[in-house]
Design an enzyme around this catalytic site. Structure first.
Site, PDB file in Angstrom:
ATOM      1  N   GLY A  43      11.130  98.777  29.177  1.00 40.20           N
ATOM      2  CA  GLY A  43      10.298  97.694  28.668  1.00 40.20           C
ATOM      3  C   GLY A  43       9.252  97.204  29.644  1.00 40.20           C
ATOM      4  O   GLY A  43       8.404  96.394  29.292  1.00 40.20           O
ATOM      5  N   GLY A  44       9.330  97.640  30.899  1.00 39.88           N
ATOM      6  CA  GLY A  44       8.339  97.234  31.889  1.00 39.88           C
ATOM      7  C   GLY A  44       8.551  95.851  32.456  1.00 39.88           C
ATOM      8  O   GLY A  44       7.612  95.236  32.952  1.00 39.88           O
ATOM      9  N   SER A  63      22.291  90.830  33.091  1.00 37.72           N
ATOM     10  CA  SER A  63      23.219  89.782  32.678  1.00 37.72           C
ATOM     11  C   SER A  63      22.474  88.800  31.791  1.00 37.72           C
ATOM     12  O   SER A  63      21.459  88.235  32.196  1.00 37.72           O
ATOM     13  CB  SER A  63      23.790  89.054  33.898  1.00 37.72           C
ATOM     14  OG  SER A  63      24.849  88.203  33.531  1.00 37.72           O
ATOM     15  N   VAL A  80      17.333 106.366  39.610  1.00 36.94           N
ATOM     16  CA  VAL A  80      17.231 107.247  40.782  1.00 36.94           C
ATOM     17  C   VAL A  80      18.163 108.449  40.685  1.00 36.94           C
ATOM     18  O   VAL A  80      18.013 109.418  41.448  1.00 36.94           O
ATOM     19  CB  VAL A  80      17.501 106.487  42.102  1.00 36.94           C
ATOM     20  CG1 VAL A  80      16.589 105.302  42.250  1.00 36.94           C
ATOM     21  CG2 VAL A  80      18.959 106.067  42.219  1.00 36.94           C
ATOM     22  N   PHE A  81      19.138 108.421  39.766  1.00 36.95           N
ATOM     23  CA  PHE A  81      20.061 109.536  39.590  1.00 36.95           C
ATOM     24  C   PHE A  81      19.767 110.351  38.334  1.00 36.95           C
ATOM     25  O   PHE A  81      20.105 111.531  38.262  1.00 36.95           O
ATOM     26  CB  PHE A  81      21.508 109.037  39.513  1.00 36.95           C
ATOM     27  CG  PHE A  81      22.013 108.375  40.759  1.00 36.95           C
ATOM     28  CD1 PHE A  81      21.509 108.702  42.004  1.00 36.95           C
ATOM     29  CD2 PHE A  81      22.995 107.400  40.681  1.00 36.95           C
ATOM     30  CE1 PHE A  81      21.980 108.084  43.151  1.00 36.95           C
ATOM     31  CE2 PHE A  81      23.481 106.781  41.819  1.00 36.95           C
ATOM     32  CZ  PHE A  81      22.970 107.115  43.065  1.00 36.95           C
ATOM     33  N   GLY A  82      19.213 109.707  37.318  1.00 38.76           N
ATOM     34  CA  GLY A  82      18.970 110.381  36.058  1.00 38.76           C
ATOM     35  C   GLY A  82      18.293 109.443  35.085  1.00 38.76           C
ATOM     36  O   GLY A  82      18.061 108.260  35.377  1.00 38.76           O
ATOM     37  N   VAL A  83      17.991 109.969  33.908  1.00 37.90           N
ATOM     38  CA  VAL A  83      17.305 109.207  32.867  1.00 37.90           C
ATOM     39  C   VAL A  83      18.310 108.887  31.762  1.00 37.90           C
ATOM     40  O   VAL A  83      18.828 109.798  31.090  1.00 37.90           O
ATOM     41  CB  VAL A  83      16.117 110.000  32.290  1.00 37.90           C
ATOM     42  CG1 VAL A  83      15.432 109.213  31.182  1.00 37.90           C
ATOM     43  CG2 VAL A  83      15.127 110.359  33.389  1.00 37.90           C
ATOM     44  N   ARG A 106       4.897  80.705  34.504  1.00 35.49           N
ATOM     45  CA  ARG A 106       4.550  81.287  35.808  1.00 35.49           C
ATOM     46  C   ARG A 106       3.136  81.851  35.789  1.00 35.49           C
ATOM     47  O   ARG A 106       2.372  81.692  36.734  1.00 35.49           O
ATOM     48  CB  ARG A 106       5.546  82.388  36.183  1.00 35.49           C
ATOM     49  CG  ARG A 106       5.245  83.035  37.519  1.00 35.49           C
ATOM     50  CD  ARG A 106       6.089  84.257  37.769  1.00 35.49           C
ATOM     51  NE  ARG A 106       5.922  85.259  36.730  1.00 35.49           N
ATOM     52  CZ  ARG A 106       6.422  86.493  36.803  1.00 35.49           C
ATOM     53  NH1 ARG A 106       7.122  86.859  37.857  1.00 35.49           N
ATOM     54  NH2 ARG A 106       6.239  87.343  35.819  1.00 35.49           N
ATOM     55  N   TYR A 119      20.437  80.701  40.538  1.00 31.58           N
ATOM     56  CA  TYR A 119      19.117  81.192  40.149  1.00 31.58           C
ATOM     57  C   TYR A 119      18.080  80.184  40.632  1.00 31.58           C
ATOM     58  O   TYR A 119      18.078  79.022  40.212  1.00 31.58           O
ATOM     59  CB  TYR A 119      19.057  81.337  38.627  1.00 31.58           C
ATOM     60  CG  TYR A 119      17.870  82.099  38.108  1.00 31.58           C
ATOM     61  CD1 TYR A 119      17.982  83.448  37.770  1.00 31.58           C
ATOM     62  CD2 TYR A 119      16.635  81.478  37.933  1.00 31.58           C
ATOM     63  CE1 TYR A 119      16.891  84.151  37.280  1.00 31.58           C
ATOM     64  CE2 TYR A 119      15.549  82.187  37.443  1.00 31.58           C
ATOM     65  CZ  TYR A 119      15.682  83.521  37.117  1.00 31.58           C
ATOM     66  OH  TYR A 119      14.608  84.216  36.632  1.00 31.58           O
TER      67      TYR A 119
END
Length: 536
Positions: free
Chosen positions: A138-139, A220, A270-273, A396, A457
């Protein structure tokens, strides 16, 4: 043929989300910025996308033709507009970089595969040709998880999974659904809602983030007290790696050695899609109960939330704003900077389920909170929080445009360590930003609770001084150092990405890093997948 714009990410290229949902600053916020932070609103002129100069694509013509042969000419994009939309995530650093009138970095091409075979073929070609691949959902990353880092490679491509957009399987009896990784939060809820079910995962990025992204970052959601984190919901997932396919999760529980799903959940591409995810779902709640509370101070409210979490009374949502966040009404978002909802600290509770279940859990939680210093404010502030629960990132954008610096960060720790950790992070942020010449407003809330601890947070607002990118980098580094020194985790749900990567040694130790490196070398021998993220 699908029109090109139909496949574009839905968010604005240089801001969060839908431009039509932008939140202009109220007079109360403008006054707060000027009086407390010395920010005199002088908006810098905004660049048009057509004015942005991108680094020229480094993908060779031979590689373009080969990759086009895999996904089809319509699904390989090399135009600047497509590349710009995939040039990073939505952190404050990402958005500040989008304001740069100089040359900006971007992936050399955007690929939109439509099948797992196409993903496998892309990974095979890029491994052979030394082309970095950044999986893109989703970016919404806010930790540099989508930065087009080339590393040792001459070119980098963005692998956009939006065509993996189907509900693949639904098992009403078992309460499970399998989604393509590109399904967004709203689409998942719509598809399940048509069947009388819900996933119940509502992070702040819900409107734009994808199922695959939730899994890849250990997301989360705001309903985690009732339904758990996203990693708690995952029953299985399918991952295409350069070394082959992993199809994991055969049963609700297993003793068949270490759970290999946990190597892929939170692996940040970093390991797979990740191409498909099987998740636990539940019937759409029959009833929802709301109640807001006021506590005289953060310590009293924290103790009350701990009592709820450790007793197990079962709210679906429970969160607590500190005095500063309550004072500016950030939790309710509708009247930020205006009249206060309450003094002290505001807490929100929500209960979902059958009418009887929601009522019984609400009654037990009410009794606990009242006995521990809480004053009920009724339903109103809780409804206001829910109406604005996805709106803070738009604020923001407006703050950044007005000359303020605004960003969030999060961590988690044990209940006994919350006071020390909160103080350490607040002092680190105010100190670092003070050195840059601006006071800072540091707001905090407890966002997720567990029997043994909770997540903190933080929202930070200050004046932009000098180079705001360098200014925030120094402040974030100071906060991250403070988190590690005070015993918190470097991230509770935002993931590691590029931004938190320097602190992974502190998080997992040298041996832990070597384990991650060993997994990487096994699944991605050429090292093409999302370079510069997660693994130091």
């Amino acid at each position: 043929m699908t029109q090109p714009d139909a496949l574009m990410p839905p968010m604005k290229w240089n801001a969060w989300g839908d431009p039509n949902a932008a939140k202009p600053l109220s007079e109360g916020i403008r006054s707060l910025l000027k009086q407390a932070l010395g920010v005199a609103e002088e908006p810098a002129p905004e660049l048009d996308a057509e004015q942005v100069r991108l680094r020229p694509s480094a993908l060779s013509e031979n590689d373009r033709q080969a990759l086009s042969g895999i996904v089809g000419a319509d699904h390989l994009r090399i135009g600047d507009h497509d590349r710009l939309l995939h040039a990073g995530g939505k952190s404050t650093l990402d958005l500040l970089r989008r304001k740069d009138s100089g040359e900006q970095d971007a992936p050399d091409a955007v690929l939109l595969p439509g099948s797992e075979d196409e993903v496998a073929a892309i990974l095979q070609h890029c491994s052979q040709r030394g082309i970095a691949v950044v999986p893109f959902g989703g970016g919404t990353s806010v930790v540099g998880g989508l930065d087009p880092i080339r590393g040792v490679f001459d070119a980098v491509v963005s692998l956009d999974l939006r065509r993996f957009d189907q509900l693949l399987d639904f098992d009403e009896v078992s309460g499970e659904a399998e989604f393509g990784a590109g399904v967004t939060g709203p689409v998942a809820e719509r598809l399940l809602g048509e069947r009388g079910f819900s996933l119940g995962h509502f992070p702040q990025s819900f409107e734009f983030a994808s199922i695959g992204g939730f899994a890849a970052t250990r997301s989360s959601g705001q309903n985690s007290a009732g339904y758990g984190r996203f990693d708690d919901m995952i029953g299985g997932l399918r991952v295409i790696t350069p070394a082959g396919v992993l199809d994991l999760g055969r049963a609700p529980a297993s003793a068949a050695g270490p759970d290999l799903r946990q190597l892929l959940i939170g692996s940040e591409g970093v390991f797979g899609v990740i191409t498909r995810v099987r998740v636990r779902v539940h019937p759409t709640p029959e009833a929802i109960r709301y109640e807001a509370w006021s506590f005289p101070d953060f310590a009293t409210g924290t103790a009350a939330l701990r009592a709820v979490a450790q007793t197990g009374t079962g709210p679906t949502v429970i969160r607590l704003s500190d005095e500063a966040e309550t004072g500016v009404n950030l939790a309710t978002t509708e009247t930020i900077g205006e009249s206060q909802v309450t003094g002290g600290c505001l807490a929100i509770t929500v209960f979902e389920g059958t009418a009887e279940h929601a009522e019984s859990r609400h009654a037990e939680t009410h009794a606990l909170l009242a006995a521990r210093g809480g004053t009920s404010l009724g339903e109103g502030p809780a409804h206001a929080w829910e109406r604005g629960r996805f709106g803070a990132p738009y604020l923001r954008d407006s703050l950044l445009a007005a000359g303020a610096l605004c960003e969030t960060l999060e961590t988690a720790t044990t209940w006994s360590n919350i006071p020390a950790l909160k103080t350490a992070v607040t002092e680190a942020l105010t100190g670092a930003l003070g050195e840059s010449g601006t006071p800072a407003l540091v707001l905090c809330h407890i966002s997720h609770v567990y029997a043994s601890g909770a997540s903190l947070y933080f929202t930070v607002v200050a004046g932009q001084r000098g180079n705001p990118i360098d200014q925030w980098r120094k402040a974030k580094a100071a906060a991250s150092d403070a988190i590690v020194a005070a015993g918190g985790t470097i991230t509770h749900h935002h993931a590691i990405g590029a931004d938190h990567r320097p602190w992974m040694h502190d998080e997992v130790g040298d041996l832990g890093v070597r384990i991650l490196q060993a997994v990487k070398s096994t699944l991605d021998p050429a090292g093409i997948l999302n370079p510069g993220k997660l693994i130091p």
